[in-house]
Design an enzyme around this catalytic site. Structure first.
Site, short mmCIF file in Angstrom:
data_model
loop_
_atom_site.label_atom_id
_atom_site.label_comp_id
_atom_site.label_asym_id
_atom_site.label_seq_id
_atom_site.Cartn_x
_atom_site.Cartn_y
_atom_site.Cartn_z
N ARG A 31 0.84 -1.19 0.00
CA ARG A 31 0.00 0.00 0.00
C ARG A 31 0.88 1.25 0.00
NH1 ARG A 31 -3.50 -0.70 5.22
NH2 ARG A 31 -1.44 -1.30 5.99
N CYS A 52 23.45 35.30 7.02
CA CYS A 52 23.34 34.55 5.76
C CYS A 52 24.12 35.24 4.66
CB CYS A 52 21.86 34.42 5.37
SG CYS A 52 21.61 33.74 3.71
N CYS A 55 21.63 36.55 1.72
CA CYS A 55 20.62 37.59 1.91
C CYS A 55 21.08 38.92 1.31
CB CYS A 55 20.32 37.77 3.40
SG CYS A 55 19.13 36.57 4.06
N ASN A 77 29.76 32.08 -8.56
CA ASN A 77 29.97 31.28 -7.37
C ASN A 77 31.36 31.59 -6.77
OD1 ASN A 77 30.32 29.11 -5.48
ND2 ASN A 77 28.81 27.93 -6.62
N HIS A 115 14.55 35.18 3.03
CA HIS A 115 15.34 34.04 3.50
C HIS A 115 14.46 32.84 3.82
CE1 HIS A 115 18.88 32.22 5.45
NE2 HIS A 115 18.09 31.86 6.45
N ASN A 155 19.54 22.25 -5.52
CA ASN A 155 19.59 21.29 -4.42
C ASN A 155 18.84 21.93 -3.26
OD1 ASN A 155 21.22 19.41 -5.78
ND2 ASN A 155 23.08 20.51 -5.18
N SER A 163 23.96 23.83 1.58
CA SER A 163 24.65 24.40 2.74
C SER A 163 23.97 25.65 3.30
CB SER A 163 26.10 24.73 2.37
OG SER A 163 26.13 25.68 1.31
N HIS A 166 18.64 29.60 2.41
CA HIS A 166 18.11 30.70 1.58
C HIS A 166 17.74 30.13 0.21
CE1 HIS A 166 17.92 35.15 0.88
NE2 HIS A 166 17.81 34.69 -0.36
N HIS A 168 17.72 29.23 -3.29
CA HIS A 168 18.67 29.49 -4.37
C HIS A 168 18.92 28.22 -5.18
CE1 HIS A 168 21.44 27.62 -1.48
NE2 HIS A 168 22.31 27.46 -2.47
N GLN A 170 21.68 26.76 -8.69
CA GLN A 170 23.00 26.96 -9.29
C GLN A 170 22.94 26.76 -10.80
OE1 GLN A 170 26.48 25.33 -7.18
NE2 GLN A 170 25.06 24.48 -5.69
N TYR A 318 22.68 -3.39 -3.22
CA TYR A 318 22.36 -3.84 -4.57
C TYR A 318 22.38 -2.68 -5.57
CZ TYR A 318 19.71 -5.85 -8.45
OH TYR A 318 19.32 -6.28 -9.70
N GLN A 325 16.93 0.28 -7.82
CA GLN A 325 15.78 -0.53 -7.41
C GLN A 325 14.82 0.34 -6.61
OE1 GLN A 325 15.07 -1.58 -4.02
NE2 GLN A 325 13.35 -2.91 -4.54
#
Length: 348
Positions: A31, A52, A55, A77, A115, A155, A163, A166, A168, A170, A318, A325
């Site tokens: 289920r 940050c 920011c 970057n 933020h 990400n 990391s 905020h 964002h 890339q 595996y 899988q």
């Protein structure tokens, strides 16, 4: 012999984009898991964080100060994985020790000065500005003579290696086609050369006809759990019209793309009522100056959460030694996502 049931019997599914197979074991998850609720321990973020480095107006690690931006903000970057300088390749006669220098440009794109906001909580007009920035960067970076691929990705969440909370993403632009893109390119071209049509256009037509894995759609885009999905709640956004890259979107398609982005990310957050982590990325035509009629604009979402806000799927054993899988079938995970509200849980 029993008749085959794809929701009961183990089987392998083929991914035509990569040419790889995945093992599906649906009998291990009779289920769907939507009944299990488990909240993540996450503190409420402030709208502005003076510590940050993303920011607006704050100083970054290299001493550069961010602009006092009010919507989308893009900068080089500070810790790039690729460098622009051209270097001479090292000569090596052995095919077992091949290497070649790789040039490129890495950029960071802040989606909002807030933020505490992520894509699902942003207004549609704000997401459209993110799409516009993606388009501008694809044009700017892709026009460099040494750039042949522009990878736009995000990400989201600490579990995905992000990391900074905020909002964002890339952009990595480089001189070679990355391995996964090269695989996709080869399979898209093989299909196009053989059939004279786009693989993803034909695939989407089949999915829209069967409606087993469609989550949501609008006039110009559909989001679905792909037939060959690896991650439990993996999804794929595909344009209904066959075009190769973001520069070829009409104004209506731009708005529709922003809308479908908001739809799927809101559903993700609603699934376990948490800020849902994922890696997402746009696949589109290389910027090598060649015609690529085989390419069809699409965007992948790879989220790791399995049963709750804290239970994750890991690629181990595996999967690392043999092949990918999954337990829950793509059809069941699509049904779970399809039934979720398009109103963010925080707004209810």
């Amino acid at each position: 012999m029993q008749p085959f049931d794809n929701n009961e019997h183990p089987h392998r599914r083929f991914n035509p984009l990569t040419g790889e197979w995945i093992l599906v074991s649906p009998h291990r998850a009779k289920r769907p898991w939507q009944g299990q609720k488990e909240s993540a321990n996450s503190a409420t973020l402030p709208q502005y964080d003076p510590a940050c480095y993303l920011c607006a107006g704050n100083e970054r690690s290299d001493g550069t100060r961010n602009d006092n931006y009010t919507d989308v903000y893009v900068f080089n970057n500070d810790f790039p994985s690729l460098l622009q300088e051209e270097v001479a390749p090292q000569a090596d006669s052995s095919p077992l020790f091949q290497l070649k220098p790789e040039r490129g440009i890495n950029k960071v794109i802040c989606f909002s000065p807030r933020h505490d906001l992520t894509l699902p909580e942003m207004e549609l007009e704000a997401i459209e500005k993110v799409v516009d920035a993606w388009k501008e960067q694809y044009i700017e970076l892709g026009s460099r003579d040494f750039i042949n691929h522009v990878q736009i990705f995000e990400n989201k969440g600490a579990v995905m290696g992000c990391s900074n909370p905020h909002p964002h993403g890339q952009i990595w632009a480089q001189s070679s086609l990355p391995t996964n893109v090269e695989k996709t390119q080869a399979n898209l071209k093989s299909y196009y050369d053989k059939n004279g049509t786009s693989l993803l256009a034909d695939y989407l037509a089949e999915e829209l006809n069967r409606r087993e894995r469609i989550i949501s759609e609008n006039e110009h885009f559909a989001v679905l759990v792909p037939f060959w999905a690896t991650w439990p709640y993996e999804t794929l956004i595909i344009s209904k019209r066959h075009f190769g890259n973001i520069t070829q979107m009409t104004a209506d398609e731009r708005t529709a793309f922003a809308a479908i982005l908001k739809t799927i990310t809101v559903k993700y957050d609603n699934l376990f009522e948490t800020s849902f982590p994922y890696s997402s990325g746009i696949h589109q035509t290389p910027t090598d100056g060649q015609d690529h009629p085989e390419w069809h604009f699409h965007m992948h979402f790879y989220p790791p959460l399995l049963r709750s806000a804290t239970v994750k799927k890991f690629m181990v054993g595996y999967e690392m030694m043999a092949e990918a899988q999954r337990d829950i079938s793509p059809e069941k995970s699509a049904a779970v996502l399809r039934e979720l509200s398009e109103v963010h849980y925080k707004q209810k």
